[in-house]
Write a protein that holds these residues in place. Structure first.
Motif, PDB file in Angstrom:
ATOM      1  N   LYS A 327       0.834  -1.211   0.000  1.00 54.82           N
ATOM      2  CA  LYS A 327       0.000   0.000   0.000  1.00 54.82           C
ATOM      3  C   LYS A 327       0.854   1.241   0.000  1.00 54.82           C
ATOM      4  O   LYS A 327       1.885   1.289   0.665  1.00 54.82           O
ATOM      5  CB  LYS A 327      -0.862   0.039   1.275  1.00 54.82           C
ATOM      6  N   ASN A 328       0.398   2.256  -0.723  1.00 53.23           N
ATOM      7  CA  ASN A 328       1.071   3.563  -0.693  1.00 53.23           C
ATOM      8  C   ASN A 328       2.570   3.444  -0.897  1.00 53.23           C
ATOM      9  O   ASN A 328       3.337   4.121  -0.225  1.00 53.23           O
ATOM     10  CB  ASN A 328       0.825   4.255   0.659  1.00 53.23           C
ATOM     11  N   SER A 329       2.967   2.568  -1.781  1.00 55.08           N
ATOM     12  CA  SER A 329       4.396   2.326  -1.926  1.00 55.08           C
ATOM     13  C   SER A 329       4.868   2.513  -3.357  1.00 55.08           C
ATOM     14  O   SER A 329       4.078   2.521  -4.295  1.00 55.08           O
ATOM     15  CB  SER A 329       4.731   0.907  -1.462  1.00 55.08           C
ATOM     16  N   GLU A 342       3.880  -7.347   4.100  1.00 54.16           N
ATOM     17  CA  GLU A 342       3.074  -6.140   4.224  1.00 54.16           C
ATOM     18  C   GLU A 342       3.971  -4.941   4.037  1.00 54.16           C
ATOM     19  O   GLU A 342       4.939  -4.759   4.779  1.00 54.16           O
ATOM     20  CB  GLU A 342       2.439  -6.061   5.621  1.00 54.16           C
ATOM     21  N   ASN A 344       3.875  -0.699   3.612  1.00 57.53           N
ATOM     22  CA  ASN A 344       3.079   0.519   3.665  1.00 57.53           C
ATOM     23  C   ASN A 344       4.014   1.732   3.657  1.00 57.53           C
ATOM     24  O   ASN A 344       4.928   1.806   4.469  1.00 57.53           O
ATOM     25  CB  ASN A 344       2.214   0.517   4.939  1.00 57.53           C
ATOM     26  N   SER A 361       6.974  -0.715   7.326  1.00 59.46           N
ATOM     27  CA  SER A 361       6.069   0.421   7.221  1.00 59.46           C
ATOM     28  C   SER A 361       6.775   1.730   7.472  1.00 59.46           C
ATOM     29  O   SER A 361       7.571   1.862   8.402  1.00 59.46           O
ATOM     30  CB  SER A 361       4.902   0.267   8.196  1.00 59.46           C
TER      31      SER A 361
END
Lengths: 376, 385
Positions: A327-329, A342, A344, A361
């Motif tokens: 995500k958002n990467s 995971e 982020n 993250s």
């Protein structure tokens, strides 16, 4: 009314640290398949400029590799074409001094500039990303008799950039009344230079002989600031997406904006008469395997996706394994994300490997950066 | 100028491809889109350059406009050369006769002057209809080793389908003793792939002889190869064992696209060993929107996906609106699929508009692949009233 171009690949204060550890500013990958120089190059090519000099001075191996013969921008020409100028030593000049300002770079390439047969020259940095109608800017410059025309933009929000830029106060005719150097950008307030400026070749040659006589070191301080209120400069305003990449956080912010701001995406990459060209890699189309779930993302060719990808930018050949959530990467070329990971707010440089079950993250104000070829 | 080459390739790209119907109504078969961003001719051309062959004559005849424009001077395949390189060879008016190409052998015969310019020892004959990656230099090495006059590349096909092909009956060393074109009762499963390497002197001799025969179909499989056999010339097979697909029918073109999908595809485009080159179109990156559902599919640059795509191959610039569904289909470039449209088991040619709520095909229509012709605008019945 012919024009040549000079592109500076790395002359503004290098405030991007992590992204420029292994490469020059112009070679920074952007928007899933481009490098920053593609925007400057495409802007020139779309204005029918085919005589382009690229000034290189720092870590430019990957930049030269990217440009190659210039074929992919239609710049592999007999007449003109693309030409990279690195610092070089001349007889009686002493040790090679690597230039750190536009003025020094220009003074070092007088032979090329004397050779230019064109009427105008467009000079551009690489740390602003925008799709600009340079043809219109040149026409504007030619019609109005200014010594220098700056291509400007207005910021839509207030922010502080990592290094200062030129800001202009103009009258209603576009003539510059005052120039300020500042890092504090305000929404819709003074016009800000996009690092692109236009002058006639004649004026440039005059400027350079003056520069020799008075030993100018800086175009900004020795020339522009001194003449700011004399009415000899103009601005040409660009309306549309323009991203100032002055820091790693800026880079992250402006990149991710392309995934959820359609207007920005089309304003940069969706103009049919001004397409952005880049090096051709002959990669295969993206494979989405069963179980993949992709939302609001830009995906480049050669990617193989089996996991979840949201609000992210995947460069060429990125693999996202089963069960992983990205995500958002921003994942640079060749990054491999294993299973059940995971990620982020993470930026991975090229060929990074994220092993199975890793959780990384960052935060949008401080994205987590992984160096090129690191194995996590 | 010194132009000698050891081996040049002659690529037969003139066929009509009539069994592809609307897809080849205005376009030669080798220019038909495949695998998202490619065209069929990208495969033999890329194979040539990857095999070290830098001189290729492309013989065109049927509707060559799109093909010629696409090939250009061969630059995308590194075939823009000063010595050799790519040459497009259409039929032309000579001072003795002017003729359309009458058959595969006649096409080569009419271009013997081109071949002689390079004075090669060997000529590689290819067709522009097949999807495969192959190292022709390995085939040439075998051809030399066996001392063959002609080598035919063969592939194993299911025995029940063998009667569609030219079948090579050879001994354990690969020496062909019998060649049967589309036999009703095939004797074995080694089918000719339509890829031949000839010693140039042999090729010239047999082509010139064949031209004198008014009964001949001027075809390699029907005439030239049997004639070579009749005269006891050493004819050998070269067994090829990779993926190879003749995409001459709607069904096989659709199947070949589907063969690209999955985690272990039958034909893997993502391998690095034989890079497939194609002409670049400088599109924007593909943008996958919020709520898009993509399952087991292959999607190209410039696509904007807001709807649902499963088991399909999409070419560049396809716009799938939210609420649109694509299943088991091949969608070519710049197609716009509006909200509520549903497409099953179809091949949609480029520049089409599939309007709102239009349905093409059905979930059970696997055996009846629909074709939507280039530039069609489909509007749902309720809207057109």
């Amino acid at each position: 009314m012919s024009s040549a171009a000079i592109i500076f690949s790395n002359l503004n204060t290098n405030t991007l640290s992590r992204l420029t550890a292994d490469r020059t500013v112009a070679a920074i990958p952007f928007a899933c398949r481009y490098r920053l120089i593609d925007f400057a190059l495409s802007n020139m090519v779309n204005a029918n400029i085919s005589n382009i000099n690229v000034v290189v001075n720092y870590n430019y191996r990957s930049l030269l590799d990217h440009i190659g013969s210039g074929k992919d921008w239609d710049l592999a020409r007999r007449a003109g074409g693309i030409n990279c100028i690195s610092p070089y030593q001349m007889a009686n000049s002493g040790a090679v001094k690597v230039y750190s300002t536009h003025m020094e770079a220009l003074r070092n390439m007088t032979a090329y500039i004397d050779d230019m047969k064109e009427d105008y020259v467009v000079l551009s940095d690489c740390h602003w990303v925008a799709n600009i109608d340079i043809k219109a800017a040149i026409a504007d410059h030619a019609a109005n008799g200014a010594e220098i025309t700056y291509v400007t933009t207005e910021s839509s929000e207030s922010y502080t950039s990592k290094h200062p830029v030129l800001m202009f106060k103009t009258n209603e005719n576009g003539v510059v009344q005052d120039v300020v150097i500042s890092a504090k950008h305000q929404a819709n307030a003074p016009e800000v230079s996009t690092g692109i400026f236009i002058m006639s070749c004649h004026y440039l040659r005059q400027l350079l002989s003056q520069a020799e006589a008075y030993d100018y070191r800086s175009l900004t301080y020795d020339v522009v600031m001194k003449n700011a209120s004399k009415g000899c400069y103009r601005t040409f305003k660009h309306n549309g997406y323009a991203a100032h990449i002055s820091s790693f956080t800026d880079y992250f912010k402006h990149s991710i904006a392309l995934t959820n701001n359609r207007g920005a995406f089309y304003s940069l990459l969706g103009i049919p008469e001004r397409r952005i060209f880049t090096r051709v890699h002959n990669s295969a189309p993206v494979v989405y395997l069963s179980g993949s779930k992709v939302d609001n993302s830009l995906i480049a060719d050669d990617c193989v996706i089996e996991g979840t990808v949201e609000n992210s930018i995947l460069f060429r050949g990125v693999k996202v394994g089963r069960g992983s959530v990205v995500k958002n990467s921003i994942l640079f070329g060749g990054t491999t994300v294993g299973r059940d990971c995971e990620l982020n707010c993470v930026v991975t440089d090229k060929s990074v490997t994220i092993s199975d079950f890793c959780k990384l993250s960052g935060h949008e104000s401080l994205p987590f950066y992984v160096n090129k070829m690191r194995r996590v | 100028m010194y132009l000698k080459k050891e081996c040049i390739a002659m690529l037969l790209a003139g066929g009509q491809g009539s069994r592809l119907y609307d897809l080849t109504k205005h376009t030669a078969k080798p220019a038909v889109s495949f695998g998202g961003k490619y065209r069929i001719i990208d495969f033999p051309l890329s194979n040539c350059i990857n095999s070290g062959i830098d001189t290729v004559g492309v013989l065109t005849q049927y509707q060559p406009l799109a093909l010629n424009e696409y090939i250009g001077n061969g630059a995308p395949w590194d075939l823009d050369r000063n010595r050799g390189g790519l040459s497009v060879l259409p039929p032309y008016q000579g001072n003795q006769h002017s003729d359309w190409y009458k058959g595969t052998a006649n096409a080569i015969y009419q271009n013997l002057q081109f071949i002689k310019k390079y004075d090669p020892e060997y000529v590689l004959i290819l067709s522009g209809d097949h999807i495969y990656t192959m190292d022709y230099s390995a085939m040439l090495k075998e051809h030399k080793r066996k001392g063959a006059a002609c080598t035919v590349a063969t592939i194993k096909v299911p025995l029940e389908e063998a009667s569609r092909f030219g079948i090579c009956n050879a001994d354990s060393d690969g020496r062909i003793y019998e060649f049967e074109e589309k036999p009703k009762v095939p004797k074995n499963d080694q089918a000719s792939m339509g890829i031949y390497i000839f010693n140039t002197d042999v090729l010239i001799r047999y082509l010139e002889e064949d031209e004198k025969d008014p009964e001949s179909s001027n075809d390699f499989g029907k005439n030239i190869l049997p004639n070579l056999l009749k005269n006891g010339e050493p004819l050998y097979t070269y067994a090829f064992s990779g993926y190879w697909k003749d995409v001459g029918t709607i069904k096989s073109l659709w199947e070949a696209n589907m063969d690209l999908l999955g985690s272990t595809p039958a034909f893997n485009l993502h391998q690095r060993k034989y890079r497939i080159f194609s002409r670049n179109t400088a599109r924007a990156p593909q943008l996958i929107g919020q709520g898009a559902k993509i399952e087991n599919s292959m999607i190209s640059e410039g696509c904007v996906i807001n709807g649902s795509v499963s088991d399909s191959v999409l070419s560049g610039g396809v716009y799938v609106e939210e609420g649109a569904e694509i299943h088991h289909s091949v969608i070519m470039a710049d197609v716009h699929i509006a909200a509520g449209a549903k497409i099953y088991y179809s091949i949609v040619d480029s520049d089409c508009l599939i309007g709102e709520n239009v349905t093409v095909g059905s979930p059970d229509s696997r055996d009846d692949i629909q074709i939507i012709a280039k530039g069609s605008k489909l509007v749902s019945e309720s809207e057109s009233n």
